[in-house]
Design a protein around this motif. Structure first.
Motif, PDB file in Angstrom:
ATOM      1  N   GLY A  34     -23.122  10.636  -1.149  1.00 38.36           N
ATOM      2  CA  GLY A  34     -22.209  11.311  -0.232  1.00 38.36           C
ATOM      3  C   GLY A  34     -21.623  10.400   0.828  1.00 38.36           C
ATOM      4  O   GLY A  34     -21.109  10.864   1.841  1.00 38.36           O
ATOM      5  N   GLN A  35     -21.682   9.090   0.611  1.00 41.01           N
ATOM      6  CA  GLN A  35     -21.123   8.158   1.593  1.00 41.01           C
ATOM      7  C   GLN A  35     -19.607   8.155   1.518  1.00 41.01           C
ATOM      8  O   GLN A  35     -19.025   8.453   0.482  1.00 41.01           O
ATOM      9  N   LYS A  36     -18.964   7.789   2.644  1.00 45.93           N
ATOM     10  CA  LYS A  36     -17.508   7.719   2.676  1.00 45.93           C
ATOM     11  C   LYS A  36     -17.008   6.639   1.732  1.00 45.93           C
ATOM     12  O   LYS A  36     -17.601   5.576   1.614  1.00 45.93           O
ATOM     13  N   SER A  37     -15.886   6.927   1.095  1.00 44.57           N
ATOM     14  CA  SER A  37     -15.315   5.994   0.147  1.00 44.57           C
ATOM     15  C   SER A  37     -13.800   6.078   0.233  1.00 44.57           C
ATOM     16  O   SER A  37     -13.243   7.132   0.542  1.00 44.57           O
ATOM     17  N   ALA A  38     -13.135   4.982  -0.070  1.00 49.30           N
ATOM     18  CA  ALA A  38     -11.670   4.956  -0.034  1.00 49.30           C
ATOM     19  C   ALA A  38     -11.076   5.354  -1.383  1.00 49.30           C
ATOM     20  O   ALA A  38      -9.879   5.250  -1.587  1.00 49.30           O
ATOM     21  N   HIS A  39     -11.911   5.834  -2.290  1.00 53.14           N
ATOM     22  CA  HIS A  39     -11.434   6.161  -3.633  1.00 53.14           C
ATOM     23  C   HIS A  39     -10.353   7.235  -3.611  1.00 53.14           C
ATOM     24  O   HIS A  39      -9.393   7.171  -4.371  1.00 53.14           O
ATOM     25  N   LYS A  40     -10.495   8.211  -2.735  1.00 52.26           N
ATOM     26  CA  LYS A  40      -9.517   9.298  -2.664  1.00 52.26           C
ATOM     27  C   LYS A  40      -8.141   8.758  -2.257  1.00 52.26           C
ATOM     28  O   LYS A  40      -7.117   9.174  -2.788  1.00 52.26           O
ATOM     29  N   LEU A  41      -8.112   7.836  -1.315  1.00 56.85           N
ATOM     30  CA  LEU A  41      -6.847   7.244  -0.885  1.00 56.85           C
ATOM     31  C   LEU A  41      -6.247   6.347  -1.964  1.00 56.85           C
ATOM     32  O   LEU A  41      -5.042   6.340  -2.181  1.00 56.85           O
ATOM     33  N   LEU A  42      -7.092   5.604  -2.642  1.00 58.41           N
ATOM     34  CA  LEU A  42      -6.599   4.686  -3.666  1.00 58.41           C
ATOM     35  C   LEU A  42      -6.092   5.438  -4.893  1.00 58.41           C
ATOM     36  O   LEU A  42      -5.299   4.911  -5.661  1.00 58.41           O
ATOM     37  N   ARG A  43      -6.559   6.664  -5.080  1.00 57.99           N
ATOM     38  CA  ARG A  43      -6.148   7.456  -6.234  1.00 57.99           C
ATOM     39  C   ARG A  43      -4.751   8.038  -6.056  1.00 57.99           C
ATOM     40  O   ARG A  43      -4.072   8.363  -7.021  1.00 57.99           O
ATOM     41  N   LYS A  44      -4.285   8.151  -4.819  1.00 57.36           N
ATOM     42  CA  LYS A  44      -2.976   8.738  -4.545  1.00 57.36           C
ATOM     43  C   LYS A  44      -1.863   7.851  -5.088  1.00 57.36           C
ATOM     44  O   LYS A  44      -2.001   6.636  -5.181  1.00 57.36           O
ATOM     45  N   LYS A  45      -0.735   8.470  -5.402  1.00 57.79           N
ATOM     46  CA  LYS A  45       0.430   7.715  -5.849  1.00 57.79           C
ATOM     47  C   LYS A  45       1.030   6.971  -4.665  1.00 57.79           C
ATOM     48  O   LYS A  45       0.993   7.446  -3.535  1.00 57.79           O
ATOM     49  N   LEU A  46       1.618   5.826  -4.938  1.00 55.22           N
ATOM     50  CA  LEU A  46       2.280   5.056  -3.890  1.00 55.22           C
ATOM     51  C   LEU A  46       3.626   5.701  -3.585  1.00 55.22           C
ATOM     52  O   LEU A  46       4.341   6.140  -4.484  1.00 55.22           O
ATOM     53  N   ILE A  47       3.986   5.756  -2.298  1.00 54.77           N
ATOM     54  CA  ILE A  47       5.192   6.482  -1.900  1.00 54.77           C
ATOM     55  C   ILE A  47       6.322   5.562  -1.468  1.00 54.77           C
ATOM     56  O   ILE A  47       7.376   6.026  -1.076  1.00 54.77           O
ATOM     57  N   GLY A  48       6.149   4.268  -1.554  1.00 49.13           N
ATOM     58  CA  GLY A  48       7.171   3.332  -1.087  1.00 49.13           C
ATOM     59  C   GLY A  48       8.500   3.495  -1.803  1.00 49.13           C
ATOM     60  O   GLY A  48       9.563   3.421  -1.197  1.00 49.13           O
ATOM     61  N   GLU A  49       8.448   3.721  -3.099  1.00 50.95           N
ATOM     62  CA  GLU A  49       9.677   3.865  -3.881  1.00 50.95           C
ATOM     63  C   GLU A  49      10.432   5.115  -3.476  1.00 50.95           C
ATOM     64  O   GLU A  49      11.650   5.113  -3.347  1.00 50.95           O
ATOM     65  N   LYS A  50       9.723   6.210  -3.223  1.00 55.54           N
ATOM     66  CA  LYS A  50      10.365   7.458  -2.797  1.00 55.54           C
ATOM     67  C   LYS A  50      11.014   7.284  -1.428  1.00 55.54           C
ATOM     68  O   LYS A  50      12.109   7.780  -1.187  1.00 55.54           O
ATOM     69  N   VAL A  51      10.351   6.598  -0.533  1.00 51.47           N
ATOM     70  CA  VAL A  51      10.906   6.370   0.800  1.00 51.47           C
ATOM     71  C   VAL A  51      12.166   5.519   0.698  1.00 51.47           C
ATOM     72  O   VAL A  51      13.167   5.785   1.368  1.00 51.47           O
ATOM     73  N   ALA A  52      12.145   4.515  -0.160  1.00 52.70           N
ATOM     74  CA  ALA A  52      13.316   3.653  -0.326  1.00 52.70           C
ATOM     75  C   ALA A  52      14.490   4.427  -0.928  1.00 52.70           C
ATOM     76  O   ALA A  52      15.645   4.172  -0.584  1.00 52.70           O
ATOM     77  N   GLN A  53      14.206   5.386  -1.808  1.00 50.28           N
ATOM     78  CA  GLN A  53      15.277   6.173  -2.420  1.00 50.28           C
ATOM     79  C   GLN A  53      15.907   7.134  -1.420  1.00 50.28           C
ATOM     80  O   GLN A  53      17.041   7.566  -1.596  1.00 50.28           O
ATOM     81  N   TRP A  54      15.167   7.515  -0.389  1.00 50.31           N
ATOM     82  CA  TRP A  54      15.659   8.499   0.578  1.00 50.31           C
ATOM     83  C   TRP A  54      16.872   7.966   1.333  1.00 50.31           C
ATOM     84  O   TRP A  54      17.811   8.691   1.618  1.00 50.31           O
ATOM     85  N   TYR A  55      16.856   6.680   1.685  1.00 50.13           N
ATOM     86  CA  TYR A  55      17.927   6.098   2.470  1.00 50.13           C
ATOM     87  C   TYR A  55      19.065   5.650   1.551  1.00 50.13           C
ATOM     88  O   TYR A  55      18.819   5.041   0.522  1.00 50.13           O
ATOM     89  N   PRO A  56      20.300   5.909   1.940  1.00 50.43           N
ATOM     90  CA  PRO A  56      21.419   5.513   1.079  1.00 50.43           C
ATOM     91  C   PRO A  56      21.597   3.995   1.073  1.00 50.43           C
ATOM     92  O   PRO A  56      21.196   3.295   2.003  1.00 50.43           O
ATOM     93  N   TYR A  57      22.240   3.512   0.031  1.00 53.64           N
ATOM     94  CA  TYR A  57      22.510   2.087  -0.112  1.00 53.64           C
ATOM     95  C   TYR A  57      23.589   1.687   0.891  1.00 53.64           C
ATOM     96  O   TYR A  57      24.618   2.349   1.003  1.00 53.64           O
TER      97      TYR A  57
END
Length: 102
Positions: A34-57
């Protein structure tokens, strides 16, 4: 009393085996302590591409004609300010230098 302890040990072994099998089947991370682990965060999808798509060229960065026009506007505005005496001071003639000479 010994049979109760044996039952408990068998029950724990079975539950551990079930937990390990469940983790393997469903792709979960087994964490029996039951120790804390970063596995939950590492399992998430990366959002950098979505953020980059939000702003127009921004076409201004690539078009040399737009950049040249903006530079020309900046220089003309600076020239107009200099004629009115509101432009930037010459090097060594600023407010700090004026305070030091007094």
């Amino acid at each position: 009393m010994a049979s109760g302890g044996l039952k408990r040990m068998v029950g724990l072994a079975i539950s551990e085996g079930v937990m390990e099998a469940r983790a393997r089947i469903f792709g979960h991370q087994l964490n029996p302590t039951g120790q804390k682990s970063a596995h939950k965060l590492l399992r998430k999808k990366l959002i950098g591409e979505k953020v980059a798509q939000w702003y127009p060229y921004d076409i201004k960065k690539d078009d040399p004609l737009v950049m040249a026009r903006q530079e020309q506007e900046r220089l003309s505005k600076l020239e107009m300010l200099k004629r009115r005496g509101k432009g930037p001071p010459k090097k060594g003639q600023g407010r700090r230098a004026a305070k030091r000479n007094k």
